[in-house]
Design a protein around this motif. Structure first.
Motif, mmCIF file in Angstrom:
data_model
loop_
_atom_site.group_PDB
_atom_site.id
_atom_site.type_symbol
_atom_site.label_atom_id
_atom_site.label_comp_id
_atom_site.label_asym_id
_atom_site.label_seq_id
_atom_site.Cartn_x
_atom_site.Cartn_y
_atom_site.Cartn_z
ATOM 1 N N UNK A 45 0.865 -1.190 0.000
ATOM 2 C CA UNK A 45 0.000 0.000 0.000
ATOM 3 C C UNK A 45 0.893 1.228 0.000
ATOM 4 N N UNK A 46 0.763 2.064 -1.025
ATOM 5 C CA UNK A 46 1.617 3.239 -1.168
ATOM 6 C C UNK A 46 1.102 4.459 -0.400
ATOM 7 N N UNK A 47 -0.090 4.353 0.177
ATOM 8 C CA UNK A 47 -0.638 5.457 0.953
ATOM 9 C C UNK A 47 -1.182 6.597 0.113
ATOM 10 N N UNK A 48 -1.207 6.443 -1.209
ATOM 11 C CA UNK A 48 -1.725 7.491 -2.091
ATOM 12 C C UNK A 48 -2.955 7.027 -2.860
ATOM 13 N N UNK A 49 -3.588 5.956 -2.355
ATOM 14 C CA UNK A 49 -4.765 5.424 -3.034
ATOM 15 C C UNK A 49 -4.436 4.314 -4.022
ATOM 16 N N UNK A 50 -3.163 3.901 -4.058
ATOM 17 C CA UNK A 50 -2.773 2.809 -4.947
ATOM 18 C C UNK A 50 -2.084 1.710 -4.157
ATOM 19 N N UNK A 51 -2.148 0.495 -4.698
ATOM 20 C CA UNK A 51 -1.429 -0.650 -4.134
ATOM 21 C C UNK A 51 -0.749 -1.381 -5.280
ATOM 22 N N UNK A 52 0.347 -2.061 -4.983
ATOM 23 C CA UNK A 52 1.058 -2.839 -5.985
ATOM 24 C C UNK A 52 1.117 -4.293 -5.550
#
Length: 69
Positions: A45-52
């Motif tokens: 979780x990148x904390x900016x609304x995206x996950x990888x």
């Protein structure tokens, strides 16, 4: 008085297709409605609304609609 639209076979087919496909076009579902198939630990979780996804490198946008927090 408003003019009624003429129901042609083509317009009826289009209406039928829209009625069949519309339920599957939901933007998002809440997390509790979707069975888990990939462990959460597999994502960063990148904390900016995206996950990888760590295994594939695919990046996903988290869905804010319908979420109850």
């Amino acid at each position: 008085m408003p003019k009624l639209l003429k129901a042609t076979p083509r317009s009826l087919l289009l209406l039928l297709l829209l009625m069949i496909t519309a339920p599957g076009m939901a933007a998002c579902r809440s997390e509790s409605e979707i069975p888990s198939t990939t462990p959460t630990a597999d994502f960063t979780d990148h904390g900016d609304g995206t996950v990888t996804h760590q295994s594939t490198g695919l990046m996903w946008m988290k869905c804010p609609w319908g979420r109850v927090a």
